[in-house]
Scaffold this active site. Structure first.
Site, PDB file in Angstrom:
ATOM      1  N   LYS A 272       0.848  -1.202   0.000  1.00 37.04           N
ATOM      2  CA  LYS A 272       0.000   0.000   0.000  1.00 37.04           C
ATOM      3  C   LYS A 272       0.882   1.249   0.000  1.00 37.04           C
ATOM      4  O   LYS A 272       2.010   1.202   0.489  1.00 37.04           O
ATOM      5  CB  LYS A 272      -0.853   0.021   1.276  1.00 37.04           C
ATOM      6  CG  LYS A 272      -1.997  -0.956   1.299  1.00 37.04           C
ATOM      7  CD  LYS A 272      -2.774  -0.816   2.608  1.00 37.04           C
ATOM      8  CE  LYS A 272      -3.916  -1.804   2.684  1.00 37.04           C
ATOM      9  NZ  LYS A 272      -4.973  -1.579   1.687  1.00 37.04           N
ATOM     10  N   ARG A 346     -10.268 -11.575   1.948  1.00 33.99           N
ATOM     11  CA  ARG A 346     -11.117 -12.634   1.409  1.00 33.99           C
ATOM     12  C   ARG A 346     -10.410 -13.990   1.492  1.00 33.99           C
ATOM     13  O   ARG A 346     -11.063 -15.026   1.543  1.00 33.99           O
ATOM     14  CB  ARG A 346     -11.519 -12.290  -0.033  1.00 33.99           C
ATOM     15  CG  ARG A 346     -10.357 -12.103  -0.952  1.00 33.99           C
ATOM     16  CD  ARG A 346     -10.725 -11.328  -2.211  1.00 33.99           C
ATOM     17  NE  ARG A 346     -10.826  -9.896  -1.966  1.00 33.99           N
ATOM     18  CZ  ARG A 346     -11.142  -9.003  -2.903  1.00 33.99           C
ATOM     19  NH1 ARG A 346     -11.392  -9.388  -4.138  1.00 33.99           N
ATOM     20  NH2 ARG A 346     -11.206  -7.727  -2.607  1.00 33.99           N
TER      21      ARG A 346
HETATM   22  N1  BES Z   1      -8.018  -3.761   4.470  1.00 34.94           N
HETATM   23  C1  BES Z   1      -8.241  -3.333   3.150  1.00 34.94           C
HETATM   24  C2  BES Z   1      -9.560  -2.595   2.946  1.00 34.94           C
HETATM   25  C3  BES Z   1      -9.772  -1.307   3.703  1.00 34.94           C
HETATM   26  C4  BES Z   1      -9.664  -0.091   3.045  1.00 34.94           C
HETATM   27  C5  BES Z   1     -10.141  -1.302   5.034  1.00 34.94           C
HETATM   28  C6  BES Z   1      -9.899   1.085   3.729  1.00 34.94           C
HETATM   29  C7  BES Z   1     -10.364  -0.118   5.715  1.00 34.94           C
HETATM   30  C8  BES Z   1     -10.250   1.073   5.055  1.00 34.94           C
HETATM   31  C9  BES Z   1      -8.251  -4.535   2.211  1.00 34.94           C
HETATM   32  O1  BES Z   1      -7.475  -5.617   2.579  1.00 34.94           O
HETATM   33  C10 BES Z   1      -7.734  -4.073   0.873  1.00 34.94           C
HETATM   34  O2  BES Z   1      -6.631  -3.623   0.825  1.00 34.94           O
HETATM   35  N2  BES Z   1      -8.556  -4.196  -0.156  1.00 34.94           N
HETATM   36  C11 BES Z   1      -8.193  -3.816  -1.472  1.00 34.94           C
HETATM   37  C12 BES Z   1      -8.732  -4.838  -2.425  1.00 34.94           C
HETATM   38  C13 BES Z   1      -8.229  -4.707  -3.830  1.00 34.94           C
HETATM   39  C14 BES Z   1      -6.739  -4.981  -3.888  1.00 34.94           C
HETATM   40  C15 BES Z   1      -8.967  -5.685  -4.716  1.00 34.94           C
HETATM   41  C16 BES Z   1      -8.786  -2.440  -1.756  1.00 34.94           C
HETATM   42  O3  BES Z   1      -9.883  -2.158  -1.270  1.00 34.94           O
HETATM   43  O4  BES Z   1      -8.142  -1.647  -2.429  1.00 34.94           O
HETATM   44 ZN    ZN Z   2      -5.451  -5.478   1.940  1.00 37.07          ZN
END
Ligand code: BES
Ligand code: ZN
Ligand code: ZN
Length: 499
Positions: A272, A346
């Site tokens: 990230k 997931r």
């Molecule tokens: N933990 C994050 C989602 C999240 C985002 C939680 C903001 C709380 C606040 C999750 O694991 C994630 O990173 N999801 C990705 C999925 C994508 C790579 C398909 C996302 O939402 O960008």
């Molecule tokens: Zn994530």
């Protein structure tokens, strides 16, 4: 904060502060008698518009010996015709946050409303407790003068016994929320997978639940490779925490709660961006909600059977980390091509859901997860996203959301969304190649692991953490999910035993 219930007229009760709910469109009896005793100061404040009774407004006045309470804290309820549970809960929460700023640890609540509004007592107690929360474990300078609430005295004019019962219920719900908020507030270096496992063991000991923690070697022998893959980049081993509460006898099918327990989500190899990454300590808010709900349900002795399952791991980049392009075989036998290591929630959930559906005969499976940024884009911070495969379960949760104040909003889960998740080399891929509809494609992925079981997924990414204070939740962890699930489980219609 302790709750006390006393039968007394509010104006005769000696307290540091009396909290009084006030309407925007004209005084009620209590307001008028306070105004009279204080030589018309309330009328004056209304005419100068210093206090209008609007929702969200509070005003503290000293009574200078003219009344038994030393101060009166006015809390706006808005217009009479618009009064509902939410308004009352919020007014109580705002009032308690104002008392914190004024550093008044013990106070009384005047509940003149309870005569006309049946649920007023419970939602006022709930709001006050929820608003009283703070997390200051790491503030060393303020430690000596740290402010702590002491006692809230609820003043009723009759039926003290019934009021006690309601107060106990609000207290039990709050203890669950408090546990959830505390767990989410803890930083990632403290709240590791081992910390969550100990928290679950302590909870189990405290409330006579059973608790089993499956360690990595056991997960391996069971084939939980999706959960294991996510944990591979971290020195903190992944775990599966299983807690059980039996309040309904052995023959009754359990409701299985599953909570995403990523103790920190760096994104892994699909790292990230740095800005704001600290917020990813909240990626175990689903796990916290599950443990908080187990706590509250057990405290209330709810006549239900519950299983709380927490798949927990830390998502880190590292020499052993799983990588984009890897193919893993989940516990169900489904093969998954990893296209983005940041879509890790997931993966830990799919093994936990499969475990839930094969080890139990669930009456319903409900998972809670801070799963997608896409859900935050779609719905903002006022509601969780909800998707599922069972109409009745979805409608029941909608109603529980409206009643409890933790609202949920349904999104579609049509088969067509599954096209996004097809892989060229495996059964599924873990992340779609587009962010469009991301909350739904994630839910569709989870749906592949619940078989014919009644199931709902709650995406709580937008509601697990509040960037600004709200009446029922100071800035920070909200503990979302506990109030919703306790209401769904019948907690607000059930007589809570004393003691
Ligand atoms: N933990 C994050 C989602 C999240 C985002 C939680 C903001 C709380 C606040 C999750 O694991 C994630 O990173 N999801 C990705 C999925 C994508 C790579 C398909 C996302 O939402 O960008
Ligand atoms: Zn994530
Ligand atoms: Zn995550």
């Amino acid at each position: 904060m302790r709750i006390d219930v006393i039968t007394s007229s509010p104006l005769d009760f000696s307290t540091a502060a009396l909290v009084v709910g006030c309407y925007e469109d004209g005084p009620d009896e209590l307001y008028s008698s306070i105004d009279q005793a204080l030589d018309g100061i309330l009328t004056k404040l209304a005419s100068t518009r210093e206090f209008t009774g609007k929702p969200g407004s509070t005003h503290l006045i000293h009574t200078l010996g003219k009344l038994a309470p030393q101060r009166v804290l006015l809390a706006g309820l808005g217009k009479r015709g618009d009064l509902d549970d939410r308004r009352i809960r919020n007014a109580a929460g705002d009032a308690v946050q104002a008392l914190r700023r004024a550093r008044i640890p013990s106070f009384a609540l005047a509940l003149q409303l309870a005569a006309s509004h049946e649920t007023a007592l419970q939602v006022a107690c709930e709001g006050a407790l929820l608003g009283s929360y703070s997390f200051d474990e790491f503030k060393t300078k303020e430690r000596e003068e740290r402010f702590r609430f002491d006692t809230m005295t609820v003043l009723v004019n009759r039926n003290e016994e019934a009021a006690w019962e309601v107060a106990h219920r609000a207290d039990a719900i709050y203890r669950g929320v408090q546990l959830a908020r505390d767990l989410v507030s803890q930083p990632g270096n403290v709240a590791t997978t081992g910390y969550l496992a100990s928290a679950a063991h302590e909870l189990a000991a405290r409330r006579s639940l059973s608790c089993l923690v499956l360690e990595a070697d056991v997960l391996e022998s069971m084939g939980m490779n999706a959960l294991l893959a996510v944990g591979k980049g971290s020195v903190e081993p992944p775990r599966l925490i299983v807690t059980e509460y039996n309040g309904a006898g052995e023959r009754i099918r359990p409701t299985v709660l599953v909570g995403k327990g990523i103790t920190f989500d760096t994104g892994g190899i699909s790292l990230k961006p740095g800005a704001g990454m600290e917020a990813m300590k909240t990626d175990m808010a689903g796990a916290a909600a599950v443990l908080g709900t187990m706590e509250a349900a057990a405290l209330m002795k709810l006549p239900v059977n519950l299983v709380g399952i927490v798949p927990t791991a830390e998502n880190m980049p590292g020499g052993r980390a799983y990588k984009p392009g890897d193919v893993i075989t989940a516990m169900s036998g489904t093969t998954i091509e990893i296209t983005n290591t940041d879509a890790e929630g997931r993966l830990v959930l799919c093994d936990a859901l499969h475990y839930a559906c094969t080890h139990y005969k669930p009456a319903a499976v409900i998972d809670l997860a801070t799963l997608t940024g896409a859900c935050v884009v779609a719905l903002g911070h006022e509601t969780a996203g909800m998707m599922g495969n069972d109409r009745r379960l979805i409608e029941d949760l909608k109603r529980a959301g409206d009643r409890s104040g933790e609202r949920v909003w349904e999104m579609p889960l049509w088969e067509e969304y599954g096209e996004l998740m097809k892989s060229d080399i495996a059964d599924l891929k873990n992340a779609a190649s587009t962010r469009d509809g991301g909350a739904i494609s994630a839910a569709w992925f989870l749906k592949q692991f619940v078989g014919q079981n009644r199931w709902v997924h709650l995406d709580i990414a937008g509601v697990a953490w509040a960037d600004k204070a709200r009446p029922d939740s100071p800035k920070g962890a909200t503990g979302v999910g506990v109030r919703l699930l306790i209401d769904y489980l019948g907690g607000n219609r059930y007589r809570v035993p004393h003691g």
